[in-house]
Design a protein around this motif. Sequence first.
Motif, PDB file in Angstrom:
ATOM      1  N   TYR A  33       0.851  -1.187   0.000  1.00 14.28           N
ATOM      2  CA  TYR A  33       0.000   0.000   0.000  1.00 14.28           C
ATOM      3  C   TYR A  33       0.888   1.239   0.000  1.00 14.28           C
ATOM      4  N   PHE A  35       0.525   5.556   0.753  1.00 12.14           N
ATOM      5  CA  PHE A  35      -0.337   6.563   1.354  1.00 12.14           C
ATOM      6  C   PHE A  35       0.303   7.948   1.226  1.00 12.14           C
ATOM      7  N   TYR A  37      -0.014  11.286   3.666  1.00 12.76           N
ATOM      8  CA  TYR A  37      -0.531  11.863   4.892  1.00 12.76           C
ATOM      9  C   TYR A  37      -0.214  13.357   4.904  1.00 12.76           C
ATOM     10  N   LEU A  47      -4.830  11.175   7.042  1.00 15.38           N
ATOM     11  CA  LEU A  47      -4.733  10.429   5.792  1.00 15.38           C
ATOM     12  C   LEU A  47      -5.394  11.223   4.668  1.00 15.38           C
ATOM     13  N   ARG A  50      -5.073   6.891  -0.410  1.00 14.06           N
ATOM     14  CA  ARG A  50      -4.476   5.554  -0.314  1.00 14.06           C
ATOM     15  C   ARG A  50      -4.495   4.897  -1.692  1.00 14.06           C
ATOM     16  N   PHE A  91       3.501  13.806   3.848  1.00 18.21           N
ATOM     17  CA  PHE A  91       4.376  12.640   3.934  1.00 18.21           C
ATOM     18  C   PHE A  91       3.845  11.509   3.055  1.00 18.21           C
ATOM     19  N   LEU A  95       3.452   0.704   3.035  1.00 18.70           N
ATOM     20  CA  LEU A  95       3.076  -0.362   3.961  1.00 18.70           C
ATOM     21  C   LEU A  95       3.056  -1.678   3.213  1.00 18.70           C
ATOM     22  N   GLY A  98      -0.785  -6.888   3.458  1.00 22.28           N
ATOM     23  CA  GLY A  98      -0.994  -7.877   4.495  1.00 22.28           C
ATOM     24  C   GLY A  98      -0.099  -7.591   5.672  1.00 22.28           C
ATOM     25  N   GLY A  99       0.235  -6.300   5.797  1.00 23.60           N
ATOM     26  CA  GLY A  99       1.202  -5.905   6.817  1.00 23.60           C
ATOM     27  C   GLY A  99       0.597  -5.912   8.208  1.00 23.60           C
ATOM     28  N   SER A 100       0.496  -7.073   8.805  1.00 23.45           N
ATOM     29  CA  SER A 100      -0.120  -7.156  10.121  1.00 23.45           C
ATOM     30  C   SER A 100       0.691  -6.423  11.166  1.00 23.45           C
ATOM     31  N   GLN A 101       1.972  -6.192  10.865  1.00 23.25           N
ATOM     32  CA  GLN A 101       2.781  -5.507  11.850  1.00 23.25           C
ATOM     33  C   GLN A 101       2.673  -3.995  11.743  1.00 23.25           C
ATOM     34  N   GLY A 102       1.923  -3.522  10.792  1.00 19.16           N
ATOM     35  CA  GLY A 102       1.589  -2.100  10.737  1.00 19.16           C
ATOM     36  C   GLY A 102       2.752  -1.169  10.620  1.00 19.16           C
ATOM     37  N   ASN A 103       3.827  -1.583   9.988  1.00 13.37           N
ATOM     38  CA  ASN A 103       5.029  -0.784   9.932  1.00 13.37           C
ATOM     39  C   ASN A 103       4.992   0.163   8.745  1.00 13.37           C
ATOM     40  N   LEU A 104       4.430   1.348   8.957  1.00 15.26           N
ATOM     41  CA  LEU A 104       4.461   2.378   7.931  1.00 15.26           C
ATOM     42  C   LEU A 104       5.875   2.925   7.820  1.00 15.26           C
ATOM     43  N   PHE A 106       7.894   6.039   6.291  1.00 13.41           N
ATOM     44  CA  PHE A 106       7.624   7.394   5.815  1.00 13.41           C
ATOM     45  C   PHE A 106       8.826   8.005   5.112  1.00 13.41           C
TER      46      PHE A 106
END
Lengths: 116, 114
Positions: A33, A35, A37, A47, A50, A91, A95, A98-104, A106
């Motif tokens: 993904y 984004f 921001y 946001l 996306r 910014f 991501l 399927g990024g379950s760890q949510g590590n954006l 930037f």
Amino acid sequence: AQTVTQSQPEMSVQEAETVTLSCTYDTSESDYYLFWYKQPPSRQMILVIRQEAYKQQNATENRFSVNFQKAAKSFSLKISDSQLGDAAMYFCAYLTYGGSQGNLIFGKGTKLSVKP
Amino acid sequence: ETGVTQSPTHLIKTRGQQVTLRCSSQSGHNTVSWYQQALGQGPQFIFQYYREEENGRGNFPPRFSGLQFPNYSSELNVNALELDDSALYLCASKSLGGGIHEQYFGPGTRLTVT
């Protein structure tokens, strides 16, 4: 490791005009993904838009649209009919799909000024 | 505005001290991530909590630790503060499993270490 680069530290646009903010990224993944921001002086990260990498169609949200070039790993943001309220830091972020760890991840940001 | 809140808004600490920052997630969100944003930089991922357990961590030393509570609120603890810890600390919440990985950010806590 993925990286996000925003090569324009500052940009300026006249009210009602159009401006494009650049973003490039580096990844070996095929699904992810992207984004944009917005961070106004109030500091709250908002946001704007996306894009899913598997979608060929460029995302649009009212006056905001992106130009997503997957092969070139480019993800620019176009703001049409710029308004004074658009002035902020912008910014670009990445991501993993399927990024379950949510590590954006930037970029360093682009400061947009809007002149009346 | 998002439904994510953070406290305090500003904080001044002395080098070597410990600090606790708090975050309340948006209703319905079960995951909280913390980010550090140094002046003039983009946010850097510290760690994420899901169901009260850490399930992802960035390149930060162990003196950065966290907690998530049953109501999904969260704390970020930093021990042995260093001058370089001065930054804006952002928390973001989302709901895992929703298929849309949008994170909603709070307004941040500005930490100054002197």
